[in-house]
Motif scaffolding. Structure first.
Motif, short mmCIF file in Angstrom:
data_model
loop_
_atom_site.label_atom_id
_atom_site.label_comp_id
_atom_site.label_asym_id
_atom_site.label_seq_id
_atom_site.Cartn_x
_atom_site.Cartn_y
_atom_site.Cartn_z
N GLY A 3 0.82 -1.20 0.00
CA GLY A 3 0.00 0.00 0.00
C GLY A 3 0.85 1.25 0.00
O GLY A 3 2.07 1.20 -0.13
N VAL A 4 0.20 2.38 0.17
CA VAL A 4 0.87 3.68 0.20
C VAL A 4 1.54 3.86 1.56
O VAL A 4 0.90 3.66 2.59
CB VAL A 4 -0.14 4.82 -0.04
N THR A 5 2.80 4.18 1.56
CA THR A 5 3.52 4.41 2.82
C THR A 5 4.07 5.82 2.85
O THR A 5 4.54 6.34 1.84
CB THR A 5 4.67 3.41 3.00
N GLN A 6 3.98 6.44 4.04
CA GLN A 6 4.46 7.80 4.22
C GLN A 6 5.44 7.86 5.39
O GLN A 6 5.33 7.11 6.35
CB GLN A 6 3.30 8.75 4.53
N SER A 7 6.40 8.78 5.25
CA SER A 7 7.33 9.00 6.35
C SER A 7 7.71 10.48 6.42
O SER A 7 7.71 11.17 5.39
CB SER A 7 8.59 8.15 6.16
N PRO A 8 8.00 10.98 7.62
CA PRO A 8 7.82 10.30 8.89
C PRO A 8 6.36 10.28 9.32
O PRO A 8 5.52 10.86 8.65
CB PRO A 8 8.66 11.18 9.84
N THR A 9 6.08 9.66 10.44
CA THR A 9 4.72 9.61 10.97
C THR A 9 4.36 10.93 11.65
O THR A 9 3.24 11.43 11.49
CB THR A 9 4.58 8.48 11.99
N HIS A 10 5.28 11.44 12.41
CA HIS A 10 5.09 12.72 13.11
C HIS A 10 6.34 13.57 12.94
O HIS A 10 7.45 13.03 12.81
CB HIS A 10 4.87 12.50 14.62
N LEU A 11 6.13 14.87 12.97
CA LEU A 11 7.25 15.80 12.80
C LEU A 11 6.92 17.10 13.51
O LEU A 11 5.79 17.59 13.42
CB LEU A 11 7.45 16.06 11.31
N ILE A 12 7.92 17.63 14.22
CA ILE A 12 7.73 18.93 14.87
C ILE A 12 8.78 19.89 14.30
O ILE A 12 9.97 19.58 14.29
CB ILE A 12 7.89 18.82 16.40
N LYS A 13 8.33 21.03 13.85
CA LYS A 13 9.22 22.05 13.29
C LYS A 13 8.88 23.40 13.91
O LYS A 13 7.84 23.56 14.57
CB LYS A 13 9.05 22.13 11.77
N THR A 14 9.73 24.39 13.66
CA THR A 14 9.45 25.75 14.11
C THR A 14 9.19 26.64 12.90
O THR A 14 9.57 26.31 11.76
CB THR A 14 10.59 26.32 14.96
N ARG A 15 8.57 27.76 13.17
CA ARG A 15 8.25 28.71 12.10
C ARG A 15 9.50 29.09 11.30
O ARG A 15 10.57 29.30 11.88
CB ARG A 15 7.64 29.98 12.69
N GLY A 16 9.36 29.17 10.01
CA GLY A 16 10.47 29.57 9.14
C GLY A 16 11.32 28.42 8.64
O GLY A 16 12.07 28.59 7.66
N GLN A 17 11.20 27.27 9.27
CA GLN A 17 11.98 26.12 8.81
C GLN A 17 11.37 25.53 7.55
O GLN A 17 10.31 25.93 7.08
CB GLN A 17 12.03 25.05 9.91
N GLN A 18 12.09 24.54 7.01
CA GLN A 18 11.66 23.83 5.81
C GLN A 18 11.45 22.36 6.17
O GLN A 18 12.10 21.84 7.08
CB GLN A 18 12.73 23.98 4.72
N VAL A 19 10.54 21.70 5.46
CA VAL A 19 10.27 20.29 5.75
C VAL A 19 10.09 19.51 4.45
O VAL A 19 9.63 20.07 3.45
CB VAL A 19 9.01 20.16 6.65
N THR A 20 10.50 18.25 4.48
CA THR A 20 10.28 17.34 3.36
C THR A 20 9.57 16.10 3.85
O THR A 20 10.02 15.45 4.80
CB THR A 20 11.61 16.93 2.70
N LEU A 21 8.43 15.81 3.24
CA LEU A 21 7.66 14.62 3.56
C LEU A 21 7.75 13.67 2.39
O LEU A 21 7.78 14.09 1.23
CB LEU A 21 6.19 15.00 3.82
N ARG A 22 7.74 12.36 2.70
CA ARG A 22 7.96 11.37 1.66
C ARG A 22 6.82 10.39 1.54
O ARG A 22 6.12 10.10 2.52
CB ARG A 22 9.27 10.64 1.91
N CYS A 23 6.65 9.85 0.32
CA CYS A 23 5.53 8.95 0.04
C CYS A 23 5.95 7.91 -0.99
O CYS A 23 6.54 8.27 -2.03
CB CYS A 23 4.35 9.77 -0.49
#
Lengths: 112, 113
Positions: A3-23
């Motif tokens: 099936g479809v898998t995503q990572s990470p499950t949870h993530l905490i960031k602060t304002r102004g940061q950048q994030v990459t989510l994967r699928c």
């Protein structure tokens, strides 16, 4: 069938940061879509990728961007994070643009 | 007008009853329609897809589509407590680079034992 898998499950960031989510898409699916779901709301369409090209986009600013790779896996990148970006981010894949989409379990993103 | 509208509920029915969930959409050229079920804290799960006018049945679930009225519904027969969830209506409009899939806000269904 995977099936479809995503990572990470949870993530905490602060304002102004950048994030990459994967699928990783479901086996045999070449179309991947990303959604943002705030608490108590339906999923909001961010964009769709088909064969490595963006193939439709919702009302999200350019700081939301994505990629699809030759194996049809995908990334969602969000720059300059804002508090309102806190949400569940869902990835869904399908065998064709108009076929039913099957969702991963999502990534819960919290912005402090 | 919102693109896809659903009654937010909550809708409460007794076990064994028929639950009726409704959805209207604004884009007249929409061509594909889906119902998803979402349990609290989980991701949406596809229940039904419907593409042409009329009824489509799958077990206890029946989807109904009326493109002239821009209306799609989901009936759940013999409702069970395990059917308690939020039901999301989703509509595809456009195609190619104009593709868009829009979800309604969802209807919370509670089935009481």
């Amino acid at each position: 069938e995977t099936g479809v898998t995503q990572s990470p499950t949870h993530l905490i960031k602060t304002r102004g940061q950048q994030v990459t989510l994967r699928c990783s898409s479901q086996s045999g699916h070449n179309t991947v879509s990303w959604y943002q779901q705030a608490l108590g709301q339906g999923p909001q369409f961010i964009f769709q990728y088909y064969r490595e090209e963006e193939n439709g986009r919702g009302n999200f600013p350019p700081r939301f961007s994505g990629l699809q790779f030759p194996n049809y896996s995908s990334e969602l990148n969000v720059n300059a994070l804002e508090l309102d970006d806190s949400a569940l981010y869902l990835c869904a894949s399908s065998s064709d643009q108009n076929q039913p989409q099957h969702f991963g379990d999502g990534t819960r993103l919290s912005i402090l | 007008q919102k693109e896809v509208e659903q009654n937010s509920g909550p809708l409460s029915v007794p076990e064994g009853a028929i639950a009726s969930l409704n959805c209207t959409y604004s884009d007249r050229v929409s061509q594909s329609f889906f119902w998803y079920r979402q349990y609290s804290g989980k991701s949406p799960e596809l229940i039904m897809s419907i593409y042409s006018n009329g009824d489509k049945e799958d077990g206890r679930f029946t989807a109904q589509l009326n493109k002239a009225s821009q209306y799609v519904s989901l009936l759940i027969r013999d409702s069970q407590p395990s059917d308690s969830a939020t039901y999301l209506c989703a509509v595809i409009s456009g195609g190619g680079s104009n593709y868009k899939l829009t979800f309604g806000k969802g209807t919370l269904l509670t089935v009481n034992p």
